[in-house]
Design a protein around this motif. Structure first.
Motif, PDB file in Angstrom:
ATOM      1  N   PRO A   1       0.828  -1.200   0.000  1.00 49.52           N
ATOM      2  CA  PRO A   1       0.000   0.000   0.000  1.00 49.52           C
ATOM      3  C   PRO A   1       0.868   1.258   0.000  1.00 49.52           C
ATOM      4  N   ILE A   2       0.333   2.336  -0.587  1.00 51.39           N
ATOM      5  CA  ILE A   2       1.046   3.601  -0.661  1.00 51.39           C
ATOM      6  C   ILE A   2       0.428   4.565   0.329  1.00 51.39           C
ATOM      7  N   ASP A   3       1.269   5.155   1.146  1.00 49.79           N
ATOM      8  CA  ASP A   3       0.807   6.152   2.099  1.00 49.79           C
ATOM      9  C   ASP A   3       0.526   7.443   1.324  1.00 49.79           C
ATOM     10  N   PRO A   4      -0.741   7.841   1.203  1.00 43.01           N
ATOM     11  CA  PRO A   4      -1.049   9.027   0.404  1.00 43.01           C
ATOM     12  C   PRO A   4      -0.459  10.310   0.967  1.00 43.01           C
ATOM     13  N   ASP A   5      -0.213  10.337   2.265  1.00 40.62           N
ATOM     14  CA  ASP A   5       0.341  11.548   2.869  1.00 40.62           C
ATOM     15  C   ASP A   5       1.825  11.723   2.573  1.00 40.62           C
ATOM     16  N   ALA A   6       2.486  10.670   2.095  1.00 38.18           N
ATOM     17  CA  ALA A   6       3.919  10.754   1.804  1.00 38.18           C
ATOM     18  C   ALA A   6       4.188  11.384   0.445  1.00 38.18           C
ATOM     19  N   ILE A   7       3.154  11.468  -0.388  1.00 34.22           N
ATOM     20  CA  ILE A   7       3.313  11.979  -1.750  1.00 34.22           C
ATOM     21  C   ILE A   7       2.321  13.107  -1.986  1.00 34.22           C
ATOM     22  N   THR A   8       2.787  14.161  -2.606  1.00 30.84           N
ATOM     23  CA  THR A   8       1.926  15.265  -3.026  1.00 30.84           C
ATOM     24  C   THR A   8       1.753  15.202  -4.536  1.00 30.84           C
ATOM     25  N   ASN A   9       0.509  15.164  -4.990  1.00 31.34           N
ATOM     26  CA  ASN A   9       0.203  15.088  -6.418  1.00 31.34           C
ATOM     27  C   ASN A   9      -0.410  16.400  -6.890  1.00 31.34           C
ATOM     28  N   ILE A  10       0.218  17.001  -7.872  1.00 35.94           N
ATOM     29  CA  ILE A  10      -0.224  18.293  -8.398  1.00 35.94           C
ATOM     30  C   ILE A  10      -0.542  18.135  -9.876  1.00 35.94           C
ATOM     31  N   LEU A  11      -1.688  18.606 -10.272  1.00 36.17           N
ATOM     32  CA  LEU A  11      -2.130  18.504 -11.659  1.00 36.17           C
ATOM     33  C   LEU A  11      -1.788  19.802 -12.390  1.00 36.17           C
ATOM     34  N   LEU A  12      -0.862  19.709 -13.348  1.00 32.91           N
ATOM     35  CA  LEU A  12      -0.509  20.863 -14.179  1.00 32.91           C
ATOM     36  C   LEU A  12      -1.395  20.857 -15.414  1.00 32.91           C
ATOM     37  N   LEU A  13      -2.100  21.948 -15.633  1.00 34.86           N
ATOM     38  CA  LEU A  13      -3.035  22.057 -16.749  1.00 34.86           C
ATOM     39  C   LEU A  13      -2.622  23.205 -17.655  1.00 34.86           C
ATOM     40  N   GLY A  14      -2.513  22.931 -18.931  1.00 34.91           N
ATOM     41  CA  GLY A  14      -2.230  23.968 -19.912  1.00 34.91           C
ATOM     42  C   GLY A  14      -3.430  24.140 -20.807  1.00 34.91           C
ATOM     43  N   GLY A  15      -4.054  25.327 -20.777  1.00 30.15           N
ATOM     44  CA  GLY A  15      -5.252  25.570 -21.568  1.00 30.15           C
ATOM     45  C   GLY A  15      -4.935  26.259 -22.881  1.00 30.15           C
ATOM     46  N   ASP A  16      -5.843  26.135 -23.842  1.00 33.08           N
ATOM     47  CA  ASP A  16      -5.618  26.714 -25.164  1.00 33.08           C
ATOM     48  C   ASP A  16      -6.292  28.071 -25.321  1.00 33.08           C
ATOM     49  N   ALA A  17      -6.704  28.698 -24.218  1.00 33.92           N
ATOM     50  CA  ALA A  17      -7.303  30.025 -24.328  1.00 33.92           C
ATOM     51  C   ALA A  17      -6.257  31.032 -24.756  1.00 33.92           C
ATOM     52  N   GLY A  18      -6.690  32.057 -25.447  1.00 30.78           N
ATOM     53  CA  GLY A  18      -5.791  33.099 -25.928  1.00 30.78           C
ATOM     54  C   GLY A  18      -6.451  33.821 -27.079  1.00 30.78           C
ATOM     55  N   PRO A  19      -5.852  34.904 -27.563  1.00 32.33           N
ATOM     56  CA  PRO A  19      -6.449  35.657 -28.657  1.00 32.33           C
ATOM     57  C   PRO A  19      -6.719  34.763 -29.867  1.00 32.33           C
ATOM     58  N   GLY A  20      -7.911  34.821 -30.370  1.00 30.47           N
ATOM     59  CA  GLY A  20      -8.251  34.076 -31.575  1.00 30.47           C
ATOM     60  C   GLY A  20      -8.687  32.650 -31.342  1.00 30.47           C
ATOM     61  N   ARG A  21      -8.674  32.174 -30.088  1.00 27.65           N
ATOM     62  CA  ARG A  21      -9.078  30.796 -29.828  1.00 27.65           C
ATOM     63  C   ARG A  21     -10.168  30.802 -28.771  1.00 27.65           C
ATOM     64  N   TRP A  22     -11.228  30.021 -29.001  1.00 24.71           N
ATOM     65  CA  TRP A  22     -12.382  30.020 -28.113  1.00 24.71           C
ATOM     66  C   TRP A  22     -12.216  28.945 -27.052  1.00 24.71           C
ATOM     67  N   GLY A  23     -12.704  29.265 -25.855  1.00 25.40           N
ATOM     68  CA  GLY A  23     -12.779  28.257 -24.800  1.00 25.40           C
ATOM     69  C   GLY A  23     -11.449  28.018 -24.126  1.00 25.40           C
ATOM     70  N   LEU A  24     -11.429  26.997 -23.288  1.00 25.37           N
ATOM     71  CA  LEU A  24     -10.219  26.643 -22.565  1.00 25.37           C
ATOM     72  C   LEU A  24     -10.155  25.130 -22.443  1.00 25.37           C
ATOM     73  N   ARG A  25      -9.806  24.473 -23.522  1.00 29.29           N
ATOM     74  CA  ARG A  25      -9.600  23.030 -23.488  1.00 29.29           C
ATOM     75  C   ARG A  25      -8.217  22.743 -22.932  1.00 29.29           C
ATOM     76  N   THR A  26      -8.156  21.855 -21.977  1.00 30.55           N
ATOM     77  CA  THR A  26      -6.886  21.568 -21.312  1.00 30.55           C
ATOM     78  C   THR A  26      -6.091  20.550 -22.125  1.00 30.55           C
ATOM     79  N   ASP A  27      -5.391  21.047 -23.150  1.00 32.89           N
ATOM     80  CA  ASP A  27      -4.628  20.160 -24.023  1.00 32.89           C
ATOM     81  C   ASP A  27      -3.391  19.595 -23.344  1.00 32.89           C
ATOM     82  N   THR A  28      -2.950  20.252 -22.285  1.00 36.89           N
ATOM     83  CA  THR A  28      -1.808  19.741 -21.526  1.00 36.89           C
ATOM     84  C   THR A  28      -2.289  19.345 -20.137  1.00 36.89           C
ATOM     85  N   MET A  29      -2.049  18.087 -19.776  1.00 38.26           N
ATOM     86  CA  MET A  29      -2.393  17.587 -18.439  1.00 38.26           C
ATOM     87  C   MET A  29      -1.244  16.714 -17.956  1.00 38.26           C
TER      88      MET A  29
END
Length: 469
Positions: A185-213
């Protein structure tokens, strides 16, 4: 004899009164020289006349700024953390303004003491102008620190919160709980998990699809880090039971994983349900979905849109990567400079526009190679950008931070994450959930969970997961 003595005392008293009415004489020092000294060392000339006031001006105008600079120098290895710390930024504003005010008060005190001295008005004006002129850099730093303080307050969480998702003891989807390939078993408190999200929002593009995860796992005790890239086209994403998305999609999400964000953002009832501690409801929903589907605790997230990523890279001066082959580039984003049709092979100097085009390119290979390029950019940015580069560019970044980045991390936690991502020795493994390892269009989530479990066990023990690319 007594009459002469009385007259002498009377005359002496009149002379003393006259001197007091005339103000300080040349023996007390030239007012111009005292004002000049007060510009550099406020309170020193004042101390001779009014010790308490002189001491106060010296402490505020000399001692506090010197102590502040010395403390920042002693913590120079964590300059990024200091620059992102709201308390430190508030201190910079307060000490900077107080140092300027102390010098102005010191000049005013001298002007008052020599108020009957001819020409004192002109000298006071000159001294005041000199103080303000020399204080311009200090006032500029205080202004930018105050501006940054507002941006930091909007971007970063104010305090540590609960994990965004915690698996149930029996595991998501009946997987039996987290454990490595050997079943430990893995002790969940021993590891920190962080989700990095890169969205495609910006000039000329609609919405914010998370193409990078990217799932970043950190073993706090050793500092080891693993990176797991999650494909944007992962299908049939599952949601925690009892949530509106689980009710709507009992057999899994009917779109790609990168569409969860816009699906939530366009539905007010979902935005309300997933609202939590002023965090992005869309990111909270996506973290819950990925955590449940992969059977892994998700502690935090960091979301950056493409336009913000471009400006951050430009602000810190860019970086260099070495390409083994020619990589075709997509057209530049609206408002960005024209780009070449391709880059490489060899060393390539990356600015923001070039880096984001390199990360977006799909013409040379596939989405899965694209994920590898994103991990490569992340590692290069973290390892090559020094603290000095980050601090010098921070003023430029503050104007776009509020629109381009959101995270559930505190500023201190984010600074620590940057340090770890920039340390190549700390990156223990980098894994891509790509074919032939998995099939995103028809995922076997039980197998994917076993892969994640093995990666978690690897970062915990320092061993190998068997899936590193």
């Amino acid at each position: 004899m007594s009459t002469q003595t009385s007259e002498t005392r009377a005359l002496g008293g009149l002379d003393g009164l006259e001197k007091r009415l005339q103000g300080p004489q040349i023996d007390d020092g030239s007012p111009g020289a005292q004002m000049a000294l007060s510009v550099v060392l406020p309170g020193v000339p004042t101390f001779r006349r009014t010790p308490p006031l002189g001491l106060l001006l010296a402490v505020v105008g000399i001692v506090l700024p010197v102590l502040g600079v010395a403390w920042a120098y002693a913590n120079r290895d964590d300059l990024i953390g200091l620059a992102l710390d709201p308390n430190f930024l508030t201190g910079v504003v307060a000490v900077g303004l107080a140092a300027v005010v102390a010098r102005l008060l010191a000049v005013a005190e001298i002007a008052h003491a020599f108020r009957r001295t001819p020409g004192i008005g002109g000298r006071t004006v000159v001294a005041t102008v000199v103080v303000l002129a020399l204080s311009t850099p200090v006032l500029w730093v205080a202004f930018r620190a105050n501006e940054a303080r507002g941006a930091v307050a909007n971007v970063f969480a104010s305090s540590d919160g609960e994990p965004l998702f915690t698996p149930s003891p029996d595991g998501a989807g009946g997987s039996g709980g987290s454990g490595g390939a050997d079943g430990d078993p893995i002790d969940p408190d021993a590891i920190t998990n962080i989700l990095l999200l890169g969205g495609d929002a910006g000039p000329g593009r609609w919405g914010l699809r998370t193409d990078t995860m990217i799932l970043v796992s950190v073993h706090e005790a050793s500092g080891r880090v693993t990176l797991v890239s999650i494909p944007r086209n992962l299908t049939s994403l599952q949601f925690p039971p009892g949530t509106p998305l689980a009710d709507s999609f009992p057999n899994g999400f009917n779109d790609l994983a990168n569409a969860v964000f816009p699906h939530v953002s366009t539905r007010p009832e979902l935005m309300e349900f997933y609202e939590r501690d002023n965090l992005q409801p869309e990111a909270v929903a996506l973290a819950g979905a990925l955590g449940y589907s992969l059977d892994v605790k998700i502690d935090d997230y960091a979301l950056v849109n493409m336009q913000g990523f471009t400006e951050v890279i430009d602000a810190v001066g860019g970086f260099t990567i070495e390409l083994g082959a020619r990589v075709p580039l997509p057209p530049s984003l609206p408002g960005e400079r024209p780009l070449p049709d391709a880059i490489g092979p060899g060393l390539v100097e990356m600015d923001g526009a070039l880096a984001i085009a390199y990360a977006r390119s799909r013409e040379a290979d596939s989405d899965y190679e694209r994920m590898g390029r994103q991990r490569q950019l992340l590692a290069a940015l973290g390892s090559q950008v020094s603290a000095g580069d980050a601090i010098s560019g921070f003023g430029s970044v503050t104007g776009v931070l509020d629109d381009s980045m959101r995270t559930s991390l505190s500023s201190g936690e984010f600074s620590t994450l940057l340090d770890r991502l920039g340390d190549n020795n700390a990156i223990h493994e980098s894994v891509g959930l790509t074919p032939p390892l998995i099939t995103p269009g028809s995922p076997d989530y039980e197998f994917i969970r076993s892969v994640i479990d093995s990666v978690q066990q690897a970062v915990l023990t320092g061993g190998a997961s068997g899936y590193a690319g």
